[in-house]
Design an enzyme around this catalytic site. Structure first.
Site, PDB file in Angstrom:
ATOM      1  N   ASP A  14      -4.059  -6.343   0.003  1.00  0.00           N
ATOM      2  CA  ASP A  14      -2.619  -6.707   0.170  1.00  0.00           C
ATOM      3  C   ASP A  14      -2.336  -8.269   0.947  1.00  0.00           C
ATOM      4  O   ASP A  14      -1.398  -8.416   1.401  1.00  0.00           O
ATOM      5  CB  ASP A  14      -2.157  -5.638   1.200  1.00  0.00           C
ATOM      6  CG  ASP A  14      -2.658  -4.299   1.033  1.00  0.00           C
ATOM      7  OD1 ASP A  14      -2.560  -3.895  -0.441  1.00  0.00           O
ATOM      8  OD2 ASP A  14      -2.834  -3.374   1.712  1.00  0.00           O
ATOM      9  N   LYS A  17      -2.068 -11.406  -3.668  1.00  0.00           N
ATOM     10  CA  LYS A  17      -2.683 -12.039  -5.000  1.00  0.00           C
ATOM     11  C   LYS A  17      -1.765 -12.143  -6.105  1.00  0.00           C
ATOM     12  O   LYS A  17      -1.799 -13.152  -6.635  1.00  0.00           O
ATOM     13  CB  LYS A  17      -4.062 -11.138  -4.997  1.00  0.00           C
ATOM     14  CG  LYS A  17      -5.025 -11.155  -3.893  1.00  0.00           C
ATOM     15  CD  LYS A  17      -6.211 -10.294  -4.122  1.00  0.00           C
ATOM     16  CE  LYS A  17      -5.904  -9.086  -4.407  1.00  0.00           C
ATOM     17  NZ  LYS A  17      -5.653  -8.434  -2.802  1.00  0.00           N
ATOM     18  N   GLY A  41      -2.133  -2.638  -5.697  1.00  0.00           N
ATOM     19  CA  GLY A  41      -0.787  -2.802  -6.097  1.00  0.00           C
ATOM     20  C   GLY A  41      -0.293  -4.052  -6.065  1.00  0.00           C
ATOM     21  O   GLY A  41      -0.278  -4.722  -5.010  1.00  0.00           O
ATOM     22  N   HIS A  42      -0.019  -4.890  -6.898  1.00  0.00           N
ATOM     23  CA  HIS A  42       0.237  -6.250  -7.130  1.00  0.00           C
ATOM     24  C   HIS A  42       1.679  -6.537  -7.307  1.00  0.00           C
ATOM     25  O   HIS A  42       2.229  -6.245  -8.235  1.00  0.00           O
ATOM     26  CB  HIS A  42      -0.631  -7.016  -7.774  1.00  0.00           C
ATOM     27  CG  HIS A  42      -1.987  -7.105  -7.583  1.00  0.00           C
ATOM     28  ND1 HIS A  42      -2.985  -7.571  -8.502  1.00  0.00           N
ATOM     29  CD2 HIS A  42      -2.810  -6.789  -6.485  1.00  0.00           C
ATOM     30  CE1 HIS A  42      -4.202  -7.409  -7.966  1.00  0.00           C
ATOM     31  NE2 HIS A  42      -4.011  -7.057  -6.632  1.00  0.00           N
ATOM     32  N   GLN A 225      -7.918  -5.740  -4.125  1.00  0.00           N
ATOM     33  CA  GLN A 225      -8.564  -5.462  -2.907  1.00  0.00           C
ATOM     34  C   GLN A 225      -8.609  -6.651  -2.309  1.00  0.00           C
ATOM     35  O   GLN A 225      -8.306  -7.510  -2.624  1.00  0.00           O
ATOM     36  CB  GLN A 225      -9.595  -4.330  -2.762  1.00  0.00           C
ATOM     37  CG  GLN A 225      -9.085  -2.757  -3.226  1.00  0.00           C
ATOM     38  CD  GLN A 225      -8.942  -2.643  -4.764  1.00  0.00           C
ATOM     39  OE1 GLN A 225     -10.139  -2.816  -5.310  1.00  0.00           O
ATOM     40  NE2 GLN A 225      -7.971  -2.053  -5.172  1.00  0.00           N
TER      41      GLN A 225
HETATM   42  P1  IMP Z   1     -10.187   3.896  -2.585  1.00  0.00           P
HETATM   43  O1  IMP Z   1     -10.544   2.554  -3.112  1.00  0.00           O
HETATM   44  O2  IMP Z   1      -8.656   4.246  -3.152  1.00  0.00           O
HETATM   45  O3  IMP Z   1     -11.056   4.816  -2.579  1.00  0.00           O
HETATM   46  O4  IMP Z   1      -9.785   3.357  -0.982  1.00  0.00           O
HETATM   47  C1  IMP Z   1     -10.868   3.001  -0.254  1.00  0.00           C
HETATM   48  C2  IMP Z   1     -10.510   2.217   0.940  1.00  0.00           C
HETATM   49  O5  IMP Z   1      -9.752   0.973   0.438  1.00  0.00           O
HETATM   50  C3  IMP Z   1      -9.089   2.833   2.052  1.00  0.00           C
HETATM   51  O6  IMP Z   1      -9.065   2.213   3.085  1.00  0.00           O
HETATM   52  C4  IMP Z   1      -7.998   2.025   1.230  1.00  0.00           C
HETATM   53  O7  IMP Z   1      -6.979   2.052   1.942  1.00  0.00           O
HETATM   54  C5  IMP Z   1      -8.511   0.728   0.800  1.00  0.00           C
HETATM   55  N1  IMP Z   1      -7.989  -0.034  -0.126  1.00  0.00           N
HETATM   56  C6  IMP Z   1      -8.158   0.451  -1.655  1.00  0.00           C
HETATM   57  N2  IMP Z   1      -7.386  -0.254  -2.531  1.00  0.00           N
HETATM   58  C7  IMP Z   1      -6.341  -1.210  -1.735  1.00  0.00           C
HETATM   59  C8  IMP Z   1      -5.633  -2.034  -1.889  1.00  0.00           C
HETATM   60  O8  IMP Z   1      -5.260  -2.593  -2.898  1.00  0.00           O
HETATM   61  N3  IMP Z   1      -5.025  -2.688  -0.792  1.00  0.00           N
HETATM   62  C9  IMP Z   1      -5.372  -2.392   0.581  1.00  0.00           C
HETATM   63  N4  IMP Z   1      -6.444  -1.431   0.911  1.00  0.00           N
HETATM   64  C10 IMP Z   1      -6.949  -0.769  -0.324  1.00  0.00           C
END
Ligand code: IMP
Length: 426
Positions: A14, A17, A41-42, A225
């Site tokens: 977040d 990017k 989520g961009h 991420q």
């Molecule tokens: P997952 O990848 O959805 O399984 O989530 C694993 C961890 O990564 C969790 O703590 C999510 O909140 C975090 N996470 C996954 N994608 C994002 C992102 O795009 N932004 C921020 N945190 C993320």
């Protein structure tokens, strides 16, 4: 031969990017996503429009730029089809502007169910997954059971799908928790979405990248991420399932380490984290509320409130090092205007010992950040367009970040809009 520049997040995601990729896109011919999936989520804001992209690269709104989804990505056809429908009015002939590697793994409806069952069964130990099926899809990939986009081009793909679905339904029964679902509804949505997905050309991903480089195309690899969510180098087990670091661009696109050029690292001027896991500089006071409110700190994918805190230089230096960052972008500096005090953590104290290195486990009780304070700034940064116009106290904050990381800040974002960007030009 040209090299692939990489742009990635240095924190827990977040960082903004999408905005920077969209801003830098005119300098490139191809924008390529290399890992992650619809957990990302961009957010892009321009000309009074706001779009949130989950799967499609952030170069899609720039005419003449090709967008590529590499083999390191996991793609949910259902999310993809919705995303395509949302942008279809703004992007012409998307099938000419977007290519998908055949090696991309697909997220099936049952992957999402498994994610929900796995996370719920963890109780208090849950990692705060976005529940988009990311973990189970990557597990099938490394387990050599995955379903790839290229499989959709074979005659017996439905059999392969059925086989994997049966395995998933069987696995679901082994969890203590019960997940409600309507399989015919999920499948109708999935099969419709697969047809939409098939309207986009699938290519041999490695050849696509290598040929583009040979032809002298300028390529930007867009990370999702952030570094601290990396499966190997992040704050395990509170991480995602992919390689979010610069190395991920190699494996996720099929390029060699020697084919990586500039690595641009994105950091907020403070820190946020969504989901569970350690966050040493997290704040629980009025400053946290101020940052959350003014910075609109809610997840772009899940809408969950983000946890907020001061900039953590130990984590930032670590991220700069393992990614080989050559340029920094500082985001959301405008949000900190008006705070009565500004701090950043320069080291950690663990059991009375000061360390400037990232410990093996951040999730330890006796770890305290060591802070340094900065003179705050009150000026509204959101209208500033030139480095020279920044207030001196903010310039000192930038200089501190540069000296502490050894990397130049080449771009400062002062608001969500494409226009609210102060760029050094290189
Ligand atoms: P997952 O990848 O959805 O399984 O989530 C694993 C961890 O990564 C969790 O703590 C999510 O909140 C975090 N996470 C996954 N994608 C994002 C992102 O795009 N932004 C921020 N945190 C993320």
């Amino acid at each position: 031969m040209n090299k692939v520049d990489v742009l990635l997040g240095l924190q827990w995601g977040d960082e903004g990017k999408g905005k920077v990729v969209d801003f830098l896109a005119p300098g490139y011919d191809v924008i390529a996503r290399f890992q992650g999936g619809p957990n990302a989520g961009h957010t892009l804001v321009f000309e009074g429009n706001k779009f949130v992209l989950h799967t499609i690269p952030s170069g899609i709104f720039r005419k003449g730029i090709h967008n590529f989804i590499g083999q390191g990505v996991v793609l949910d056809p259902v999310v993809f089809a919705k995303e395509l429908a949302l942008i279809s009015n703004s992007v012409e002939r998307i099938d000419k502007r977007l290519h998908i590697a055949k090696g991309v793994h697909l997220i099936l409806p049952t992957h999402r169910l498994l994610d929900a069952a796995s996370e719920t069964s963890k109780g208090k130990a849950k990692i705060g997954s976005t529940l988009k099926g990311i973990g189970p899809a990557y597990m099938d990939k490394t387990g050599r059971n995955g379903f790839r986009a290229g499989d959709l081009l074979t005659a017996d793909w439905k059999e392969k799908y059925e086989q994997l679905k049966r395995k998933h339904l069987h696995l679901l029964q082994n969890f203590d928790v019960k997940i409600d679902f309507n399989m015919p509804e999920l499948e109708e949505e999935f099969f419709d979405a697969v047809e939409v997905l098939k309207s986009i050309p699938f290519v041999n991903g490695v050849s696509y990248m290598q040929n583009a480089l040979k032809e002298g195309k300028r390529i930007l690899a867009e990370g999702a991420q952030g570094t601290l969510l990396d499966i190997n180098s992040g704050t395990y087990p509170f991480v995602t399932s992919s390689t979010t670091t610069a190395a991920g661009a190699c494996i996720g696109l099929g390029i060699a380490p020697s084919q990586i050029g500039e690595v641009t690292g994105i950091t907020k001027a403070y820190t946020t984290r969504v989901g569970s896991g350690p966050f040493p500089t997290e704040l629980f006071d009025d400053t946290a509320a101020y940052l959350a409110e003014k910075g609109n700190e809610y997840g772009a994918t899940t809408g969950r409130p983000r946890r907020c805190g001061w900039l953590d230089m130990t984590a930032l230096r670590y991220a700069v090092k393992i990614n080989g960052v050559s340029k920094l972008c500082l985001m959301k500096a405008d949000v900190m205007s008006g705070l009565p005090e500004i701090k950043a953590a320069t080291a950690y104290e663990i059991d009375g010992q000061i360390t400037e290195d990232m410990p093996f486990d951040l999730n330890i009780k006796n770890l305290k950040p060591v802070y340094t304070s900065f003179e705050p700034w009150n000026e509204d940064l959101s209208r500033i367009r030139k480095f020279e116009d920044f207030p001196p106290s903010f310039v000192r904050y930038i200089q501190f970040i540069e000296q502490n990381t050894g990397v130049r800040v080449s771009l400062v974002s002062t608001g969500p809009d494409r226009e609210q960007t102060v760029f050094s030009g290189s």
